[in-house]
Design a protein around this motif. Sequence first.
Motif, PDB file in Angstrom:
ATOM      1  N   LEU A  99       0.823  -1.206   0.000  1.00  0.00           N
ATOM      2  CA  LEU A  99       0.000   0.000   0.000  1.00  0.00           C
ATOM      3  C   LEU A  99       0.863   1.264   0.000  1.00  0.00           C
ATOM      4  O   LEU A  99       0.524   2.246  -0.671  1.00  0.00           O
ATOM      5  CB  LEU A  99      -0.945  -0.008   1.197  1.00  0.00           C
ATOM      6  N   ILE A 100       1.968   1.248   0.728  1.00  0.00           N
ATOM      7  CA  ILE A 100       2.884   2.386   0.719  1.00  0.00           C
ATOM      8  C   ILE A 100       3.474   2.573  -0.676  1.00  0.00           C
ATOM      9  O   ILE A 100       3.544   3.696  -1.189  1.00  0.00           O
ATOM     10  CB  ILE A 100       3.991   2.212   1.781  1.00  0.00           C
ATOM     11  N   PHE A 101       3.876   1.483  -1.307  1.00  0.00           N
ATOM     12  CA  PHE A 101       4.433   1.548  -2.658  1.00  0.00           C
ATOM     13  C   PHE A 101       3.418   2.132  -3.633  1.00  0.00           C
ATOM     14  O   PHE A 101       3.733   3.025  -4.426  1.00  0.00           O
ATOM     15  CB  PHE A 101       4.872   0.150  -3.107  1.00  0.00           C
ATOM     16  N   LEU A 102       2.195   1.657  -3.589  1.00  0.00           N
ATOM     17  CA  LEU A 102       1.157   2.172  -4.472  1.00  0.00           C
ATOM     18  C   LEU A 102       0.855   3.640  -4.178  1.00  0.00           C
ATOM     19  O   LEU A 102       0.571   4.417  -5.099  1.00  0.00           O
ATOM     20  CB  LEU A 102      -0.102   1.324  -4.365  1.00  0.00           C
TER      21      LEU A 102
ATOM     22  N   TRP B  97       1.318   9.222  -5.821  1.00  0.00           N
ATOM     23  CA  TRP B  97       1.772  10.580  -5.525  1.00  0.00           C
ATOM     24  C   TRP B  97       2.656  11.114  -6.660  1.00  0.00           C
ATOM     25  O   TRP B  97       2.549  12.277  -7.052  1.00  0.00           O
ATOM     26  CB  TRP B  97       2.550  10.584  -4.213  1.00  0.00           C
ATOM     27  N   ALA B  98       3.505  10.278  -7.202  1.00  0.00           N
ATOM     28  CA  ALA B  98       4.403  10.716  -8.271  1.00  0.00           C
ATOM     29  C   ALA B  98       3.646  11.006  -9.565  1.00  0.00           C
ATOM     30  O   ALA B  98       4.031  11.899 -10.319  1.00  0.00           O
ATOM     31  CB  ALA B  98       5.470   9.657  -8.520  1.00  0.00           C
ATOM     32  N   PHE B  99       2.582  10.275  -9.834  1.00  0.00           N
ATOM     33  CA  PHE B  99       1.847  10.441 -11.080  1.00  0.00           C
ATOM     34  C   PHE B  99       0.562  11.239 -10.916  1.00  0.00           C
ATOM     35  O   PHE B  99      -0.292  11.202 -11.802  1.00  0.00           O
ATOM     36  CB  PHE B  99       1.534   9.078 -11.690  1.00  0.00           C
ATOM     37  N   ARG B 100       0.430  11.975  -9.829  1.00  0.00           N
ATOM     38  CA  ARG B 100      -0.780  12.774  -9.653  1.00  0.00           C
ATOM     39  C   ARG B 100      -0.813  13.885 -10.702  1.00  0.00           C
ATOM     40  O   ARG B 100       0.227  14.288 -11.219  1.00  0.00           O
ATOM     41  CB  ARG B 100      -0.851  13.332  -8.238  1.00  0.00           C
ATOM     42  N   PRO B 101      -2.008  14.384 -11.039  1.00  0.00           N
ATOM     43  CA  PRO B 101      -2.134  15.339 -12.140  1.00  0.00           C
ATOM     44  C   PRO B 101      -1.321  16.635 -11.977  1.00  0.00           C
ATOM     45  O   PRO B 101      -0.813  17.166 -12.944  1.00  0.00           O
ATOM     46  CB  PRO B 101      -3.633  15.656 -12.158  1.00  0.00           C
TER      47      PRO B 101
ATOM     48  N   SER C 285       1.634  17.154 -10.633  1.00  0.00           N
ATOM     49  CA  SER C 285       3.060  17.000 -10.381  1.00  0.00           C
ATOM     50  C   SER C 285       3.931  17.164 -11.624  1.00  0.00           C
ATOM     51  O   SER C 285       5.150  17.134 -11.505  1.00  0.00           O
ATOM     52  CB  SER C 285       3.332  15.643  -9.753  1.00  0.00           C
ATOM     53  N   HIS C 286       3.348  17.346 -12.784  1.00  0.00           N
ATOM     54  CA  HIS C 286       4.147  17.441 -14.007  1.00  0.00           C
ATOM     55  C   HIS C 286       5.159  18.592 -13.971  1.00  0.00           C
ATOM     56  O   HIS C 286       6.332  18.381 -14.304  1.00  0.00           O
ATOM     57  CB  HIS C 286       3.235  17.552 -15.232  1.00  0.00           C
ATOM     58  N   PRO C 287       4.784  19.808 -13.571  1.00  0.00           N
ATOM     59  CA  PRO C 287       5.790  20.887 -13.519  1.00  0.00           C
ATOM     60  C   PRO C 287       6.939  20.602 -12.542  1.00  0.00           C
ATOM     61  O   PRO C 287       8.087  20.965 -12.809  1.00  0.00           O
ATOM     62  CB  PRO C 287       4.988  22.111 -13.071  1.00  0.00           C
ATOM     63  N   ILE C 288       6.645  19.948 -11.455  1.00  0.00           N
ATOM     64  CA  ILE C 288       7.687  19.619 -10.481  1.00  0.00           C
ATOM     65  C   ILE C 288       8.691  18.645 -11.094  1.00  0.00           C
ATOM     66  O   ILE C 288       9.908  18.801 -10.945  1.00  0.00           O
ATOM     67  CB  ILE C 288       7.063  19.019  -9.208  1.00  0.00           C
ATOM     68  N   HIS C 289       8.190  17.647 -11.816  1.00  0.00           N
ATOM     69  CA  HIS C 289       9.083  16.664 -12.438  1.00  0.00           C
ATOM     70  C   HIS C 289       9.866  17.273 -13.597  1.00  0.00           C
ATOM     71  O   HIS C 289      11.021  16.916 -13.829  1.00  0.00           O
ATOM     72  CB  HIS C 289       8.291  15.448 -12.900  1.00  0.00           C
ATOM     73  N   GLU C 290       9.257  18.180 -14.341  1.00  0.00           N
ATOM     74  CA  GLU C 290       9.978  18.874 -15.405  1.00  0.00           C
ATOM     75  C   GLU C 290      11.125  19.699 -14.826  1.00  0.00           C
ATOM     76  O   GLU C 290      12.225  19.716 -15.373  1.00  0.00           O
ATOM     77  CB  GLU C 290       9.021  19.778 -16.187  1.00  0.00           C
TER      78      GLU C 290
END
Length: 59
Positions: free
Chosen positions: A21-24, A29-33, A35-40
């Motif tokens: 559950l922690i892994f999921l 959290w990483a693929f939330r809508p 978060s794209h600017p943060i990853h860029e």
Amino acid sequence: MDTYSFLRELADSWVLLILTLIFLGVIGWAFRPGSHPIHEDAAAVPFRHDRPEEARADE
């Protein structure tokens, strides 16, 4: 039941479920809508101090 058997049974069942559950949650959290600017921005960190192409052409 000795301690080893108890801990082994606990790790095989509940701890495995909790870690899954922690892994999921981390993946979600990483693929939330939003978060794209943060990853860029994080992807551009190695290139922040590169000189522009115009400065290289002058050399």
